[in-house]
Design a protein around this motif. Sequence first.
Motif, PDB file in Angstrom:
ATOM      1  N   SER A   5       0.843  -1.194   0.000  1.00 38.95           N
ATOM      2  CA  SER A   5       0.000   0.000   0.000  1.00 38.95           C
ATOM      3  C   SER A   5       0.880   1.247   0.000  1.00 38.95           C
ATOM      4  O   SER A   5       2.091   1.166   0.173  1.00 38.95           O
ATOM      5  N   GLY A   6       0.241   2.385  -0.189  1.00 40.82           N
ATOM      6  CA  GLY A   6       0.988   3.636  -0.223  1.00 40.82           C
ATOM      7  C   GLY A   6       0.910   4.277  -1.588  1.00 40.82           C
ATOM      8  O   GLY A   6       0.215   3.788  -2.492  1.00 40.82           O
ATOM      9  N   PRO A   7       1.621   5.379  -1.787  1.00 39.94           N
ATOM     10  CA  PRO A   7       1.562   6.100  -3.064  1.00 39.94           C
ATOM     11  C   PRO A   7       1.969   5.205  -4.233  1.00 39.94           C
ATOM     12  O   PRO A   7       2.900   4.420  -4.122  1.00 39.94           O
ATOM     13  N   LYS A   8       1.262   5.345  -5.351  1.00 39.09           N
ATOM     14  CA  LYS A   8       1.570   4.565  -6.539  1.00 39.09           C
ATOM     15  C   LYS A   8       2.864   5.083  -7.175  1.00 39.09           C
ATOM     16  O   LYS A   8       2.993   6.276  -7.441  1.00 39.09           O
ATOM     17  N   LEU A   9       3.794   4.195  -7.423  1.00 40.26           N
ATOM     18  CA  LEU A   9       5.057   4.572  -8.058  1.00 40.26           C
ATOM     19  C   LEU A   9       4.962   4.538  -9.579  1.00 40.26           C
ATOM     20  O   LEU A   9       5.811   5.112 -10.264  1.00 40.26           O
ATOM     21  N   PHE A  10       3.945   3.852 -10.090  1.00 44.21           N
ATOM     22  CA  PHE A  10       3.671   3.819 -11.529  1.00 44.21           C
ATOM     23  C   PHE A  10       2.222   4.242 -11.730  1.00 44.21           C
ATOM     24  O   PHE A  10       1.307   3.611 -11.190  1.00 44.21           O
ATOM     25  N   PRO A  11       1.980   5.302 -12.489  1.00 42.45           N
ATOM     26  CA  PRO A  11       0.604   5.802 -12.663  1.00 42.45           C
ATOM     27  C   PRO A  11      -0.317   4.761 -13.298  1.00 42.45           C
ATOM     28  O   PRO A  11       0.121   3.878 -14.037  1.00 42.45           O
ATOM     29  N   ASP A  12      -1.606   4.898 -13.024  1.00 41.45           N
ATOM     30  CA  ASP A  12      -2.592   4.000 -13.614  1.00 41.45           C
ATOM     31  C   ASP A  12      -2.768   4.260 -15.111  1.00 41.45           C
ATOM     32  O   ASP A  12      -3.001   3.331 -15.885  1.00 41.45           O
ATOM     33  N   ASP A  13      -2.663   5.510 -15.513  1.00 40.17           N
ATOM     34  CA  ASP A  13      -2.830   5.850 -16.920  1.00 40.17           C
ATOM     35  C   ASP A  13      -1.692   5.240 -17.747  1.00 40.17           C
ATOM     36  O   ASP A  13      -0.517   5.450 -17.441  1.00 40.17           O
ATOM     37  N   PRO A  14      -2.009   4.472 -18.810  1.00 41.32           N
ATOM     38  CA  PRO A  14      -0.962   3.781 -19.560  1.00 41.32           C
ATOM     39  C   PRO A  14       0.110   4.703 -20.144  1.00 41.32           C
ATOM     40  O   PRO A  14       1.299   4.363 -20.119  1.00 41.32           O
ATOM     41  N   THR A  44       6.167  19.588 -10.057  1.00 40.17           N
ATOM     42  CA  THR A  44       7.080  19.465  -8.922  1.00 40.17           C
ATOM     43  C   THR A  44       8.068  18.324  -9.148  1.00 40.17           C
ATOM     44  O   THR A  44       9.243  18.426  -8.774  1.00 40.17           O
ATOM     45  N   TYR A  45       7.583  17.266  -9.805  1.00 40.38           N
ATOM     46  CA  TYR A  45       8.409  16.074 -10.020  1.00 40.38           C
ATOM     47  C   TYR A  45       8.588  15.830 -11.517  1.00 40.38           C
ATOM     48  O   TYR A  45       8.123  16.618 -12.343  1.00 40.38           O
ATOM     49  N   LEU A  46       9.258  14.763 -11.878  1.00 34.63           N
ATOM     50  CA  LEU A  46       9.632  14.551 -13.271  1.00 34.63           C
ATOM     51  C   LEU A  46       8.438  14.489 -14.212  1.00 34.63           C
ATOM     52  O   LEU A  46       8.501  15.000 -15.339  1.00 34.63           O
ATOM     53  N   SER A  47       7.364  13.841 -13.773  1.00 37.92           N
ATOM     54  CA  SER A  47       6.218  13.677 -14.666  1.00 37.92           C
ATOM     55  C   SER A  47       4.973  14.402 -14.191  1.00 37.92           C
ATOM     56  O   SER A  47       3.881  14.163 -14.705  1.00 37.92           O
ATOM     57  N   GLY A  48       5.116  15.275 -13.199  1.00 37.94           N
ATOM     58  CA  GLY A  48       3.965  16.022 -12.713  1.00 37.94           C
ATOM     59  C   GLY A  48       4.005  16.274 -11.226  1.00 37.94           C
ATOM     60  O   GLY A  48       5.057  16.595 -10.668  1.00 37.94           O
ATOM     61  N   GLU A  49       2.880  16.070 -10.564  1.00 38.10           N
ATOM     62  CA  GLU A  49       2.761  16.405  -9.147  1.00 38.10           C
ATOM     63  C   GLU A  49       2.849  15.196  -8.222  1.00 38.10           C
ATOM     64  O   GLU A  49       2.629  15.332  -7.018  1.00 38.10           O
ATOM     65  N   ASP A  50       3.161  14.037  -8.759  1.00 36.93           N
ATOM     66  CA  ASP A  50       3.274  12.827  -7.948  1.00 36.93           C
ATOM     67  C   ASP A  50       4.687  12.256  -8.050  1.00 36.93           C
ATOM     68  O   ASP A  50       5.258  12.171  -9.144  1.00 36.93           O
ATOM     69  N   VAL A  51       5.212  11.833  -6.905  1.00 41.29           N
ATOM     70  CA  VAL A  51       6.487  11.114  -6.910  1.00 41.29           C
ATOM     71  C   VAL A  51       6.258   9.732  -7.510  1.00 41.29           C
ATOM     72  O   VAL A  51       5.274   9.062  -7.189  1.00 41.29           O
ATOM     73  N   THR A  52       7.148   9.314  -8.385  1.00 38.57           N
ATOM     74  CA  THR A  52       7.004   8.023  -9.050  1.00 38.57           C
ATOM     75  C   THR A  52       8.325   7.258  -8.989  1.00 38.57           C
ATOM     76  O   THR A  52       9.309   7.723  -8.402  1.00 38.57           O
ATOM     77  N   ALA A  53       8.344   6.118  -9.645  1.00 44.55           N
ATOM     78  CA  ALA A  53       9.566   5.324  -9.730  1.00 44.55           C
ATOM     79  C   ALA A  53      10.686   6.097 -10.412  1.00 44.55           C
ATOM     80  O   ALA A  53      11.869   5.838 -10.156  1.00 44.55           O
ATOM     81  N   ALA A  54      10.341   7.051 -11.274  1.00 44.62           N
ATOM     82  CA  ALA A  54      11.382   7.824 -11.965  1.00 44.62           C
ATOM     83  C   ALA A  54      12.269   8.563 -10.974  1.00 44.62           C
ATOM     84  O   ALA A  54      13.493   8.649 -11.157  1.00 44.62           O
ATOM     85  N   GLU A  55      11.676   9.096  -9.906  1.00 44.25           N
ATOM     86  CA  GLU A  55      12.474   9.780  -8.885  1.00 44.25           C
ATOM     87  C   GLU A  55      13.350   8.796  -8.110  1.00 44.25           C
ATOM     88  O   GLU A  55      14.434   9.159  -7.638  1.00 44.25           O
ATOM     89  N   VAL A  67      12.149  16.196  -3.851  1.00 40.15           N
ATOM     90  CA  VAL A  67      12.111  14.845  -3.279  1.00 40.15           C
ATOM     91  C   VAL A  67      12.898  14.797  -1.978  1.00 40.15           C
ATOM     92  O   VAL A  67      12.485  14.156  -1.000  1.00 40.15           O
ATOM     93  N   GLN A  68      14.021  15.473  -1.937  1.00 38.65           N
ATOM     94  CA  GLN A  68      14.859  15.431  -0.737  1.00 38.65           C
ATOM     95  C   GLN A  68      14.193  16.068   0.469  1.00 38.65           C
ATOM     96  O   GLN A  68      14.609  15.825   1.608  1.00 38.65           O
ATOM     97  N   ALA A  69      13.160  16.850   0.250  1.00 40.98           N
ATOM     98  CA  ALA A  69      12.422  17.434   1.369  1.00 40.98           C
ATOM     99  C   ALA A  69      11.506  16.410   2.039  1.00 40.98           C
ATOM    100  O   ALA A  69      10.997  16.673   3.134  1.00 40.98           O
TER     101      ALA A  69
END
Length: 214
Positions: free
Chosen positions: A78-87, A154-165, A195-197
């Motif tokens: 559980s927790g934040p999704k590291l890979f978005p649902d949108d393909p 804020t992040y590489l692909s938008g406003e959510d932290v993902t596996a890319a970070e 991310v470091q914050a």
Amino acid sequence: MRLFSYWRSGTSYRVRLALALKGAACEIVPVNLLKREHKSSAFLSINPQGLVPSLALDDGTFLSQSPAIIEYIDETLSGPKLFPDDPAKRAMVRQMAAVIGCDIHPLQNLRVLNYLRDPLGHDDGAVGEWAREWIGAGFAALEQLAVEAAPDGTYLSGEDVTAAECYLLPQLYGARRYGLDLTPYPRLLAVEDAVQALPAAKAAHPSAQPDAAE
């Protein structure tokens, strides 16, 4: 779960960050690469490649290769999704991660750099130049991808932290070790700052590991 990890390993750092972002409890089992503990018979029985990281699951299963481990973490915890649902967004995250995981990191991995030194006979100056060349080339592409994907994000692909970070922070850490000038990559540095914050980033950082500086 137990994570077999080396504090300064970029691939181990990726997995530690993914686990921390998920808020998952995981025992860290240090494997000292400089002492060649990854080549011991005990470790090779866990991971025949003799590489970190390896993740030991509670049922006794061992997983290796950081992309597979990170996807397992995302799919089962559980927790934040590291890979978005949108393909399309998920493919973009995988693309950004692959720039680092496939095109940068393998060329500046410790075993590759050691091979450049011995048996190929290159000195530390040449080895450092090699590492900077390939990190810089990958970062130039990733900078452009990030600007195009989310210029104000804020992040590489938008406003959510993902596996890319999870891939980006360890590679920036490695780039500094090799003395790469990072000023041409302001978007990547801004993402790193964001991310470091996060508490998860502090927990996953090499300096916070039980084997740090060994």
